[in-house]
Design a protein around this motif. Structure first.
Motif, PDB file in Angstrom:
ATOM      1  N   UNK A   1       0.855  -1.176   0.000  1.00 14.10           N
ATOM      2  CA  UNK A   1       0.000   0.000   0.000  1.00 14.10           C
ATOM      3  C   UNK A   1       0.893   1.228   0.000  1.00 14.10           C
ATOM      4  N   UNK A   2       0.481   2.261  -0.745  1.00 17.67           N
ATOM      5  CA  UNK A   2       1.228   3.523  -0.773  1.00 17.67           C
ATOM      6  C   UNK A   2       0.284   4.658  -0.409  1.00 17.67           C
ATOM      7  N   UNK A   3       0.810   5.584   0.402  1.00 19.35           N
ATOM      8  CA  UNK A   3       0.021   6.745   0.823  1.00 19.35           C
ATOM      9  C   UNK A   3       0.846   7.998   0.598  1.00 19.35           C
ATOM     10  N   UNK A   4       0.214   9.018  -0.004  1.00 11.92           N
ATOM     11  CA  UNK A   4       0.826  10.340  -0.114  1.00 11.92           C
ATOM     12  C   UNK A   4       0.246  11.188   1.003  1.00 11.92           C
ATOM     13  N   UNK A   5       1.123  11.671   1.864  1.00 10.35           N
ATOM     14  CA  UNK A   5       0.684  12.431   3.027  1.00 10.35           C
ATOM     15  C   UNK A   5       0.898  13.921   2.750  1.00 10.35           C
ATOM     16  N   UNK A   6      -0.196  14.658   2.772  1.00  9.34           N
ATOM     17  CA  UNK A   6      -0.158  16.106   2.553  1.00  9.34           C
ATOM     18  C   UNK A   6      -0.540  16.811   3.845  1.00  9.34           C
ATOM     19  N   UNK A   7      -0.594  18.120   3.801  1.00 11.95           N
ATOM     20  CA  UNK A   7      -0.870  18.929   4.988  1.00 11.95           C
ATOM     21  C   UNK A   7      -2.260  18.659   5.563  1.00 11.95           C
ATOM     22  N   UNK A   8      -3.217  18.314   4.736  1.00 13.18           N
ATOM     23  CA  UNK A   8      -4.583  18.058   5.219  1.00 13.18           C
ATOM     24  C   UNK A   8      -4.619  16.888   6.204  1.00 13.18           C
ATOM     25  N   UNK A   9      -3.694  15.938   6.070  1.00  8.40           N
ATOM     26  CA  UNK A   9      -3.615  14.814   6.998  1.00  8.40           C
ATOM     27  C   UNK A   9      -3.320  15.314   8.412  1.00  8.40           C
ATOM     28  N   UNK A  10      -2.381  16.263   8.533  1.00  9.38           N
ATOM     29  CA  UNK A  10      -2.016  16.783   9.850  1.00  9.38           C
ATOM     30  C   UNK A  10      -3.076  17.733  10.398  1.00  9.38           C
ATOM     31  N   UNK A  11      -3.797  18.391   9.513  1.00 11.25           N
ATOM     32  CA  UNK A  11      -4.908  19.236   9.953  1.00 11.25           C
ATOM     33  C   UNK A  11      -6.005  18.395  10.578  1.00 11.25           C
ATOM     34  N   UNK A  12      -6.182  17.177  10.108  1.00 11.44           N
ATOM     35  CA  UNK A  12      -7.157  16.259  10.700  1.00 11.44           C
ATOM     36  C   UNK A  12      -6.796  15.959  12.163  1.00 11.44           C
ATOM     37  N   UNK A  13      -5.499  15.892  12.456  1.00 13.68           N
ATOM     38  CA  UNK A  13      -5.022  15.641  13.819  1.00 13.68           C
ATOM     39  C   UNK A  13      -4.856  16.932  14.623  1.00 13.68           C
TER      40      UNK A  13
ATOM     41  N   UNK B   1       5.082  13.875   1.861  1.00 11.82           N
ATOM     42  CA  UNK B   1       5.625  12.618   2.353  1.00 11.82           C
ATOM     43  C   UNK B   1       4.991  11.443   1.627  1.00 11.82           C
ATOM     44  N   UNK B   2       5.733  10.364   1.612  1.00 16.28           N
ATOM     45  CA  UNK B   2       5.240   9.135   1.023  1.00 16.28           C
ATOM     46  C   UNK B   2       5.422   8.024   2.052  1.00 16.28           C
ATOM     47  N   UNK B   3       4.380   7.264   2.290  1.00 17.87           N
ATOM     48  CA  UNK B   3       4.438   6.131   3.213  1.00 17.87           C
ATOM     49  C   UNK B   3       4.216   4.864   2.406  1.00 17.87           C
TER      50      UNK B   3
ATOM     51  N   UNK C   1      -7.406   0.338  11.076  1.00 11.64           N
ATOM     52  CA  UNK C   1      -7.122   1.719  10.692  1.00 11.64           C
ATOM     53  C   UNK C   1      -5.698   2.050  11.128  1.00 11.64           C
ATOM     54  N   UNK C   2      -4.892   2.549  10.197  1.00  8.12           N
ATOM     55  CA  UNK C   2      -3.467   2.764  10.468  1.00  8.12           C
ATOM     56  C   UNK C   2      -3.089   4.242  10.538  1.00  8.12           C
ATOM     57  N   UNK C   3      -4.064   5.152  10.525  1.00  8.95           N
ATOM     58  CA  UNK C   3      -3.744   6.577  10.473  1.00  8.95           C
ATOM     59  C   UNK C   3      -2.935   7.033  11.692  1.00  8.95           C
ATOM     60  N   UNK C   4      -3.238   6.530  12.881  1.00  4.53           N
ATOM     61  CA  UNK C   4      -2.515   6.949  14.086  1.00  4.53           C
ATOM     62  C   UNK C   4      -1.051   6.509  14.019  1.00  4.53           C
ATOM     63  N   UNK C   5      -0.793   5.328  13.501  1.00  7.35           N
ATOM     64  CA  UNK C   5       0.583   4.829  13.384  1.00  7.35           C
ATOM     65  C   UNK C   5       1.386   5.658  12.383  1.00  7.35           C
ATOM     66  N   UNK C   6       0.755   6.048  11.290  1.00  5.50           N
ATOM     67  CA  UNK C   6       1.431   6.883  10.291  1.00  5.50           C
ATOM     68  C   UNK C   6       1.731   8.258  10.879  1.00  5.50           C
ATOM     69  N   UNK C   7       0.752   8.816  11.569  1.00  3.11           N
ATOM     70  CA  UNK C   7       0.929  10.130  12.203  1.00  3.11           C
ATOM     71  C   UNK C   7       2.109  10.107  13.178  1.00  3.11           C
ATOM     72  N   UNK C   8       2.149   9.124  14.062  1.00  2.00           N
ATOM     73  CA  UNK C   8       3.227   9.037  15.046  1.00  2.00           C
ATOM     74  C   UNK C   8       4.570   8.762  14.386  1.00  2.00           C
ATOM     75  N   UNK C   9       4.571   7.942  13.347  1.00  2.00           N
ATOM     76  CA  UNK C   9       5.802   7.634  12.620  1.00  2.00           C
ATOM     77  C   UNK C   9       6.431   8.894  12.044  1.00  2.00           C
ATOM     78  N   UNK C  10       5.614   9.770  11.500  1.00  2.00           N
ATOM     79  CA  UNK C  10       6.113  10.998  10.877  1.00  2.00           C
ATOM     80  C   UNK C  10       6.539  12.017  11.931  1.00  2.00           C
ATOM     81  N   UNK C  11       5.694  12.239  12.922  1.00  2.00           N
ATOM     82  CA  UNK C  11       5.988  13.250  13.936  1.00  2.00           C
ATOM     83  C   UNK C  11       7.241  12.885  14.734  1.00  2.00           C
ATOM     84  N   UNK C  12       7.422  11.610  15.018  1.00  2.00           N
ATOM     85  CA  UNK C  12       8.602  11.186  15.771  1.00  2.00           C
ATOM     86  C   UNK C  12       9.875  11.164  14.921  1.00  2.00           C
TER      87      UNK C  12
END
Length: 179
Positions: free
Chosen positions: A21-33, A43-45, A113-124
């Motif tokens: 699976x591939x995800x393109x992470x843009x600013x809207x992803x972080x606005x959700x959090x 970013x690319x996950x 749902x993997x959104x929390x893991x992606x968020x923490x992976x990037x922020x850390x």
């Protein structure tokens, strides 16, 4: 917080084996959090989900840039980040995420749902101290840096001031070193 549908993986219909699976992470992803530390992100996950008969193995890899402000000059710049994370998903009686790399979900679940893991992976992955590359190599021209340079003590002036000290103090200093 409402889960984002794009980050929900229905694993029940997948065959045993690896799935990419591939995800393109843009600013809207972080606005959700409601995370406002990044000015922008690109970013690319990459996620490899290895489905086995009794568990799931997830391997996250992220790379890309986030636009952040320098801690010294407050100038925005693109910070490169790269990180990876492995997660094992097991099935049990009830949901349990107390262990960092093991997630236990109830037997009846059919998606994760993997959104929390992606968020923490990037922020850390972002360094604690954010310093513009131009500050380190001296190429950044900033008002704040100029003011810091202006207000910092000059080594040559400092030495001259040391030499202008009353000579009687120098003789007292000799007493300390003549033991």
């Amino acid at each position: 917080m409402k889960p984002l549908k794009a980050f929900t993986i229905p694993f029940v219909g997948l065959k045993v084996g690896e799935h990419h699976f591939e995800y393109d992470i843009k600013q809207s992803f972080f606005e959700h959090f409601e995370y406002e530390e990044f000015n922008n992100s690109n970013l690319k996950v990459d996620l490899i989900l290895n489905k086995k008969s009794t568990l799931l193995e997830l391997n996250f890899k992220t790379s890309g840039t986030v636009n952040v402000n320098c801690d010294l000059t407050n100038e925005p710049y693109d910070q490169e980040i790269e990180n990876n994370f492995d997660l094992v998903v097991k099935f049990g009686e009830e949901y349990n995420d107390e262990n960092i790399d093991i997630l236990i979900i109830p037997h009846g679940e059919y998606e994760i749902n993997i959104q929390q893991y992606i968020y923490e992976l990037i922020v850390l992955a972002v360094p604690n101290k954010l310093i513009h590359p131009g500050v380190e190599d001296g190429t950044l021209d900033s008002e704040i840096l100029n003011k810091l340079e202006e207000l910092s003590p000059k080594t040559a002036e400092y030495k001259e001031n040391q030499e202008e000290i009353d000579p009687r103090w120098n003789t007292l200093k000799k007493l300390l070193t003549d033991k």
